[in-house]
Design an enzyme around this catalytic site. Structure first.
Site, short mmCIF file in Angstrom:
data_model
loop_
_atom_site.label_atom_id
_atom_site.label_comp_id
_atom_site.label_asym_id
_atom_site.label_seq_id
_atom_site.Cartn_x
_atom_site.Cartn_y
_atom_site.Cartn_z
CG ASP A 1 -20.20 -27.58 -76.93
OD1 ASP A 1 -20.96 -27.12 -76.08
OD2 ASP A 1 -19.09 -27.06 -77.20
CG ASP B 1 -18.35 -20.09 -84.73
OD1 ASP B 1 -18.03 -21.30 -84.83
OD2 ASP B 1 -18.13 -19.41 -83.72
CG ASP C 1 -17.70 -25.64 -72.90
OD1 ASP C 1 -17.27 -25.91 -74.05
OD2 ASP C 1 -18.17 -24.52 -72.62
P1 ATP Z 1 -15.17 -22.47 -75.99
O1 ATP Z 1 -16.27 -23.28 -75.31
O2 ATP Z 1 -13.81 -23.00 -75.81
O3 ATP Z 1 -15.30 -21.00 -75.75
P2 ATP Z 1 -16.48 -23.39 -78.38
O4 ATP Z 1 -15.98 -23.41 -79.79
O5 ATP Z 1 -16.84 -24.71 -77.77
O6 ATP Z 1 -15.39 -22.62 -77.55
P3 ATP Z 1 -19.15 -22.60 -77.72
O7 ATP Z 1 -19.65 -21.22 -77.49
O8 ATP Z 1 -19.12 -23.56 -76.59
O9 ATP Z 1 -17.71 -22.43 -78.36
O10 ATP Z 1 -20.00 -23.20 -78.93
C1 ATP Z 1 -19.91 -24.55 -79.32
C2 ATP Z 1 -19.90 -24.65 -80.82
O11 ATP Z 1 -21.15 -24.14 -81.35
C3 ATP Z 1 -18.83 -23.84 -81.52
O12 ATP Z 1 -17.62 -24.55 -81.60
C4 ATP Z 1 -19.43 -23.59 -82.89
O13 ATP Z 1 -19.29 -24.70 -83.70
C5 ATP Z 1 -20.91 -23.43 -82.56
N1 ATP Z 1 -21.30 -22.03 -82.35
C6 ATP Z 1 -21.34 -21.35 -81.18
N2 ATP Z 1 -21.77 -20.11 -81.33
C7 ATP Z 1 -22.05 -19.96 -82.64
C8 ATP Z 1 -22.55 -18.90 -83.45
N3 ATP Z 1 -22.85 -17.71 -82.91
N4 ATP Z 1 -22.71 -19.13 -84.76
C9 ATP Z 1 -22.42 -20.33 -85.30
N5 ATP Z 1 -21.95 -21.36 -84.61
C10 ATP Z 1 -21.75 -21.20 -83.30
MG MG Z 2 -17.72 -25.03 -75.91
#
Ligand code: ATP
Ligand code: MG
Length: 400
Positions: A40, A118, A38
């Site tokens: 962001d 994170d 996805d």
């Molecule tokens: P994927 O969507 O592929 O699982 P993602 O890295 O995009 O991985 P998301 O859960 O969509 O993960 O979150 C988007 C972004 O928000 C992350 O890349 C990170 O930078 C931040 N993020 C998400 N959850 C947390 C958290 N619990 N603490 C700190 N930052 C976070």
């Molecule tokens: Mg994501």
């Protein structure tokens, strides 16, 4: 390939004078030549300003507000830059006694936002206007070397949000990266903090852990860090003593991983049914020995296992219902011969229950050729099916 809806969101925000970037996992995945799950977007517009710019947008979340913008059937998650300022606590940033953030809505600058993310590899900011990626946290070097590293002091970051423990493990498994030593050191010790995570949030994370195509690897890493006991406590009581149960779970995860890879449909009911099966089977045995019928014992054991588990991971009812059916069909597939066999294969849960029988057999459980029987039954014509049923009835009578 950059996503056109995410670009459109950035374009709209910047044309209104805000800063906006495509961030997080999508940039990480594109840099690794993977297909992002996805997209962001991060911006300095606040949630109300974001919402006002798009026709179909809604603010979701309380602990951490984000805006879902829907464009052409796709949802882009838009977040306002956050600050991790340790001294700033008001009604928008609330911390419990042990350091967990129960509300995290203090907005900040772009650099503030980068250090509250994170992982270093999750903190890239892509600016479509000049086609540049800004990396504030040494993410490029970690990406190149295959390292998962928490931004900031790991223990503090785990305390603020214990879900990060699971995210570290999940991304290590998904990307096949190594976990940096100071990121890994406090994990075991903070595992118990996972009980502070709400059950709906932990359920959502459990889907990402086990249904994203890297379930087995994730399971093994969670086990290595002793985190499984905090997500599936009953599993832990039963698994040590019985290698068979461990194998059933491993096989279920392998099945799901390969179905994900082949773009086949997967259901969390199957995985959760496998996770709780050791508990259900062993409790059902006890209840049966206390005089309950085999079916009643299984149903009562199922009820109890589900009631305990949903307090930790809020599995929605439609899945717990399927789990019960998968378990209860284990008895039906063994016992329901004759005309009912034909009806059974039309049961909507038959396929999952039959797969579950195969799983148990592959793991080494002796079910007297049950899986084979059903495999043949499904592929035979009516005449052979009738013959199979009469042979099976005779065998059954002899056994009784
Ligand atoms: P994927 O969507 O592929 O699982 P993602 O890295 O995009 O991985 P998301 O859960 O969509 O993960 O979150 C988007 C972004 O928000 C992350 O890349 C990170 O930078 C931040 N993020 C998400 N959850 C947390 C958290 N619990 N603490 C700190 N930052 C976070
Ligand atoms: Mg994501």
């Amino acid at each position: 390939m950059m996503n056109s809806q995410a670009l459109e969101v950035v374009e709209k925000l910047t044309s209104e004078g805000f800063q906006a970037f495509i961030v997080g996992g999508s940039i990480r995945d594109l840099l690794l030549n993977r297909v992002p799950k996805d997209f962001d977007v991060a911006t300095n517009a606040n949630p109300i300003q974001i919402k006002s710019l798009f026709d179909r947008a809604r603010i979701i979340g309380r602990r951490f507000q984000i805006v879902h913008v829907k464009l052409n059937k796709q949802i882009i998650e838009v977040t306002t830059f956050r600050s991790n300022n340790k001294d700033l606590f008001n009604e928008q940033r609330i911390r419990t006694k042990n350091g967990m953030l129960t509300r995290d809505n203090v907005f900040g600058s772009l650099t503030d936002d980068s250090i509250r993310r994170d992982l270093s590899v999750n903190a890239f900011y892509y600016d479509p206007h000049d086609n540049t990626i800004t990396d504030f946290t040494n993410g490029f070097s970690d990406l190149r070397e295959g390292i998962i590293r928490i931004i900031g002091d790991p223990a503090t970051r785990y305390r603020e949000d214990p879900l990060r423990l699971l995210r570290v493990v999940r991304f290590a498994a998904k990307l096949n990266f190594l976990i940096d030593s100071s990121t890994r050191a406090p994990i075991k010790q903070h595992g118990k903090d996972l009980k502070q995570i709400s059950a709906p949030r932990l359920f959502d994370e459990s889907l990402k852990l086990f249904m994203s195509g890297h379930g087995l690897k994730t399971f093994e890493l969670l086990n290595e860090f002793d985190l499984l006991r905090h997500i599936f406590p009953t599993l832990f009581d039963n698994i040590d003593s019985n290698d068979l149960h461990l194998k059933i779970i491993q096989k279920a995860l392998t099945n799901t991983d390969s179905r994900v890879e082949n773009k086949q449909r997967v259901t969390p009911a199957f995985i959760f049914a496998a996770f709780l099966w050791p508990e259900v089977q062993s409790n059902a045995k006890v209840l049966h020995s206390q005089g309950k019928s085999v079916r009643q014992a299984l149903e009562d054991a199922a009820e109890r296992a589900i009631a305990c588990q949903i307090r930790i991971t809020a599995i929605p009812k439609r899945f717990t219902l399927s789990m019960r059916q998968i378990w209860s069909l284990q008895i039906s597939l063994e016992k329901n011969i004759g005309a009912r066999a034909h009806r059974l294969i039309h049961n909507p849960r038959f396929r999952a229950a039959y797969d579950f029988v195969l799983l148990r057999e592959q793991a080494g459980e002796n079910l007297n050729g049950l899986g084979d029987w059903w495999t043949k039954y499904q592929t035979s014509d009516e005449k052979i099916q009738r013959k199979m049923i009469s042979t099976r009835k005779q065998q059954h009578r002899r056994k009784c």
